[in-house]
Scaffold this active site. Structure first.
Site, PDB file in Angstrom:
ATOM      1  N   ASP A  98       0.859  -1.180   0.000  1.00 21.40           N
ATOM      2  CA  ASP A  98       0.000   0.000   0.000  1.00 21.40           C
ATOM      3  C   ASP A  98       0.900   1.235   0.000  1.00 21.40           C
ATOM      4  O   ASP A  98       1.773   1.367   0.863  1.00 21.40           O
ATOM      5  CB  ASP A  98      -0.884  -0.023   1.254  1.00 21.40           C
ATOM      6  CG  ASP A  98      -2.287   0.463   0.971  1.00 21.40           C
ATOM      7  OD1 ASP A  98      -2.412   1.552   0.397  1.00 21.40           O
ATOM      8  OD2 ASP A  98      -3.245  -0.245   1.334  1.00 21.40           O
ATOM      9  N   HIS A 332     -11.249  -3.311   3.035  1.00 24.17           N
ATOM     10  CA  HIS A 332     -11.200  -2.934   4.451  1.00 24.17           C
ATOM     11  C   HIS A 332     -12.002  -1.668   4.769  1.00 24.17           C
ATOM     12  O   HIS A 332     -12.106  -1.295   5.936  1.00 24.17           O
ATOM     13  CB  HIS A 332      -9.735  -2.731   4.852  1.00 24.17           C
ATOM     14  CG  HIS A 332      -9.130  -1.558   4.130  1.00 24.17           C
ATOM     15  ND1 HIS A 332      -8.931  -1.544   2.753  1.00 24.17           N
ATOM     16  CD2 HIS A 332      -8.731  -0.344   4.574  1.00 24.17           C
ATOM     17  CE1 HIS A 332      -8.435  -0.383   2.406  1.00 24.17           C
ATOM     18  NE2 HIS A 332      -8.296   0.367   3.473  1.00 24.17           N
ATOM     19  N   ASP A 333     -12.520  -0.979   3.752  1.00 23.51           N
ATOM     20  CA  ASP A 333     -13.317   0.237   3.970  1.00 23.51           C
ATOM     21  C   ASP A 333     -14.804   0.002   3.745  1.00 23.51           C
ATOM     22  O   ASP A 333     -15.596   0.954   3.826  1.00 23.51           O
ATOM     23  CB  ASP A 333     -12.894   1.340   2.981  1.00 23.51           C
ATOM     24  CG  ASP A 333     -11.511   1.903   3.265  1.00 23.51           C
ATOM     25  OD1 ASP A 333     -11.063   1.841   4.422  1.00 23.51           O
ATOM     26  OD2 ASP A 333     -10.887   2.397   2.308  1.00 23.51           O
TER      27      ASP A 333
HETATM   28  O1  TEU Z   1      -9.641   5.383   1.691  1.00 22.50           O
HETATM   29  C1  TEU Z   1     -10.063   6.546   1.072  1.00 22.50           C
HETATM   30  C2  TEU Z   1     -11.456   6.675   1.029  1.00 22.50           C
HETATM   31  O2  TEU Z   1     -12.001   7.013   0.022  1.00 22.50           O
HETATM   32  C3  TEU Z   1     -12.165   6.330   2.273  1.00 22.50           C
HETATM   33  O3  TEU Z   1     -11.798   7.155   3.296  1.00 22.50           O
HETATM   34  C4  TEU Z   1     -13.563   6.446   2.027  1.00 22.50           C
HETATM   35  O4  TEU Z   1     -13.913   7.791   1.889  1.00 22.50           O
HETATM   36  C5  TEU Z   1     -14.296   5.871   3.158  1.00 22.50           C
HETATM   37  O5  TEU Z   1     -13.615   4.797   3.701  1.00 22.50           O
HETATM   38  C6  TEU Z   1     -15.576   5.362   2.627  1.00 22.50           C
HETATM   39  O6  TEU Z   1     -16.418   5.338   3.667  1.00 22.50           O
HETATM   40  C7  TEU Z   1      -8.293   5.201   1.852  1.00 22.50           C
HETATM   41  C8  TEU Z   1      -8.043   3.964   2.678  1.00 22.50           C
HETATM   42  O7  TEU Z   1      -8.509   2.841   2.000  1.00 22.50           O
HETATM   43  C9  TEU Z   1      -8.678   4.150   4.017  1.00 22.50           C
HETATM   44  O8  TEU Z   1      -8.588   3.002   4.812  1.00 22.50           O
HETATM   45  C10 TEU Z   1      -7.993   5.313   4.672  1.00 22.50           C
HETATM   46  O9  TEU Z   1      -8.639   5.602   5.880  1.00 22.50           O
HETATM   47  C11 TEU Z   1      -8.020   6.565   3.793  1.00 22.50           C
HETATM   48  O10 TEU Z   1      -7.672   6.299   2.455  1.00 22.50           O
HETATM   49  C12 TEU Z   1      -7.025   7.584   4.283  1.00 22.50           C
HETATM   50  O11 TEU Z   1      -5.731   7.144   4.024  1.00 22.50           O
END
Ligand code: TEU
Length: 559
Positions: A98, A332-333
């Site tokens: 990442d 994971h999001d």
């Molecule tokens: O995610 C970016 C992103 O678009 C998310 O924050 C999204 O807005 C949200 O999760 C949706 O609900 C990336 C990573 O995948 C995330 O884990 C990080 O928190 C974020 O960037 C900041 O680095």
């Protein structure tokens, strides 16, 4: 189409702190991952994407990096990393890291220096602005609630953070910053890593003058994604990165690009390979937003299948022959796929998980499997705020319930139960022993109570499991140019219950059918009975009858 390995691969995503603990501290680690490589071989995936494992204060679970060239001690050492990489290569697995370079942690030494004064060597590494009338320089809100600006008295200025206050945005206009980034990329590539997943890479170029963002009537701040995504110099920066670094290695790249349309993806993921290999688009996971735009993604409404089909179909047809898709249901999001798009009740969970896998893995693009998806792992169904760990969820609750009073507490808890990122972050369910075989200590985050039924050991002992079905989907892709490269055509787009599409390549055709309901339907709109059934999630084929969550794939001769 030129065949290159990123197009022929299936990627498995590992969230390191939740995958496998090896040293009895309740946190997953690199040695734990290494102990599970045979499992990944058995599934048949080609590439592993690791979420961030670098030194970090973990305000945002590793997406706030304090040192790009060291391993966070709870995950192990650099020696452990080197060993893991070598062992992965022995196992014929590639590893992508990442790359989080829109922002650093506020603990990174660049920021520690930068905030001291306006005239130190790092002063211009971040985005600093003077107050306007004693306030923030514009109306931008952070993705994690509150303003996107924090004031630092030492400098008498605000710094920009699109995410948490501990995640200051790097200033990509500064050539030195770009060189630092290219250098740290070379550090990992020279170790032999096989590519990068690039975090929020379409946010790196901010619009000149940082104008206010569009703001919904009830929203406390402007929508920063609309203001910043796909900014003026982003393609130029990526082309430079490609020339300086990417083009010199045999690697794959995938850029995380929320707020991106197929038109923009043509640039990012073009087949001439001048920027990235592919991007993660967000249109399907952003379906069924709240009808109040101030509440953005927070909702508990199911998706509309007709809309879902339109989104996938647009990406499949518009990129065909011009750019390359990535394919994913969750990460994971995002909430767990079977809970969000299928049905996670005991009666239908396995059928729905296999059906979703079928629909996705028969498309053109590179499929991503998020840890536990191959077991049909489900949302955790938390009921109270204190169960949540992720700052996005907790901050959103406080902003919308306590501060803005846009929703009542119970409604917001329902939204979190449906959409919180924490649904994806409970530990991997390996077996039915205490803590699901993830750890023998107290896990950093509680295991989903359904682990006694849903776990890898049970799946591996059951020929009919979601695991073996995914294994077969992956094998089919590896064996078939039609699946990898065929063109795509949506069938019966208005049907609200069934997803049907065909693929075509060199005189052969696939017909893919998925019933997205718990009802038995009669579906005779395509010539499915004339073909050979390649895979299905019931043990017999009843022709035009589609049982609940039934999925079938037929191979037919094209006319
Ligand atoms: O995610 C970016 C992103 O678009 C998310 O924050 C999204 O807005 C949200 O999760 C949706 O609900 C990336 C990573 O995948 C995330 O884990 C990080 O928190 C974020 O960037 C900041 O680095």
């Amino acid at each position: 189409m030129k065949s290159t390995w990123f197009k022929d691969s299936v990627v498995y995503q590992i969230y390191p702190q939740s995958f496998q603990d090896s040293n009895h501290d309740g946190v997953g680690d690199l040695k734990g991952i290494q102990s599970r490589l045979d499992y990944l071989n058995k599934l048949g995936v080609d590439v592993v994407w690791l979420n961030p494992i670098y030194t970090s204060p973990n305000q945002d679970n590793g997406y706030d990096i304090a040192d790009y060239r060291s391993i966070q001690s709870r995950y192990g050492s650099m020696d452990d990393f080197d060993e893991l990489l070598a062992d992965m290569h022995e196992h014929d697995l590639k590893l992508i890291m990442d790359l989080v370079v829109n922002h650093t942690s506020d603990q990174h030494h660049w920021f520690q220096e930068s905030k001291k004064s306006k005239d130190n060597p790092y002063a211009d590494y971040y985005i600093w602005r003077d107050p306007v009338d004693g306030h923030e320089p514009n109306n931008w809100g952070s993705f994690f609630s509150g303003p996107a600006w924090t004031y630092v008295p030492e400098r008498g200025q605000y710094y920009l953070h699109l995410f948490a206050d501990g995640q200051p945005d790097l200033n990509w206009e500064n050539e030195k910053v770009r060189e630092e980034v290219y250098d740290l990329m070379r550090f990992w590539l020279d170790k032999g890593v096989d590519g990068f997943r690039m975090d929020v890479i379409n946010l790196i170029s901010k619009p000149a003058g940082l104008p206010d963002a569009p703001q919904a009537p009830d929203a406390p701040y402007g929508n920063v994604e609309q203001a910043v995504a796909n900014g003026p110099r982003v393609n130029e920066f990526l082309q430079e990165m490609n020339r300086e670094v990417l083009s010199k290695y045999d690697i794959m790249t995938v850029g995380e690009c929320a707020g991106t349309t197929p038109d923009e993806a043509m640039h990012y993921a073009n087949l001439d390979d001048t920027e990235l290999n592919m991007i993660f688009q967000f249109e399907h996971v952003n379906l069924s937003p709240n009808e109040n735009p101030a509440l953005t993604k927070w909702n508990d409404e199911p998706i509309d299948l007709v809309e879902l089909k339109q989104v996938f179909s647009r990406w499949q047809t518009e990129l065909d022959g011009k750019a390359w898709n990535s394919l994913y249901w969750n990460n994971h999001d995002q909430p767990r796929a079977v809970s969000r798009f299928g049905n996670d009740t005991p009666e239908y969970r396995e059928l729905a998980a296999k059906m979703l896998g079928t629909i996705l893995h028969m498309m053109q693009g590179t499929p991503y499997v998020y840890e536990g998806e191959e077991l049909g792992m489900t949302n955790v169904h938390f009921k109270q705020l204190s169960d949540y760990e992720d700052l996005e969820s907790i901050n959103a609750y406080h902003q919308f319930v306590d501060e803005e009073q846009l929703v009542d507490s119970q409604t917001m808890l329902n939204y979190l139960e449906d959409r919180s990122r924490d649904n994806a972050r409970t530990p991997m369910q390996w077996d039915d022993s205490t803590h699901a075989g993830f750890t023998d200590a107290t896990p950093w985050y509680g295991v989903n109570p359904n682990y006694t039924d849903i776990n890898a050991k049970a799946a591996l002992a059951d020929d009919e499991s979601v695991f073996y079905y995914y294994q077969k989907l992956i094998q089919l892709r590896h064996d078939s140019e039609l699946i990898r490269y065929g063109s795509y055509r949506l069938l019966d787009g208005d049907n609200p219950d069934v997803y049907a599409y065909e693929r075509e390549y060199n005189g052969q055709k696939l017909v893919v059918l998925g019933n997205f309901t718990d009802q038995t339907l009669v579906y005779g709109a395509v010539e499915q009975t004339q073909g050979k059934l390649l895979i299905g999630n019931y043990d017999d084929d009843q022709g035009e009858t589609l049982r609940p969550y039934e999925a079938k794939v037929y191979l037919v001769d094209a006319e």
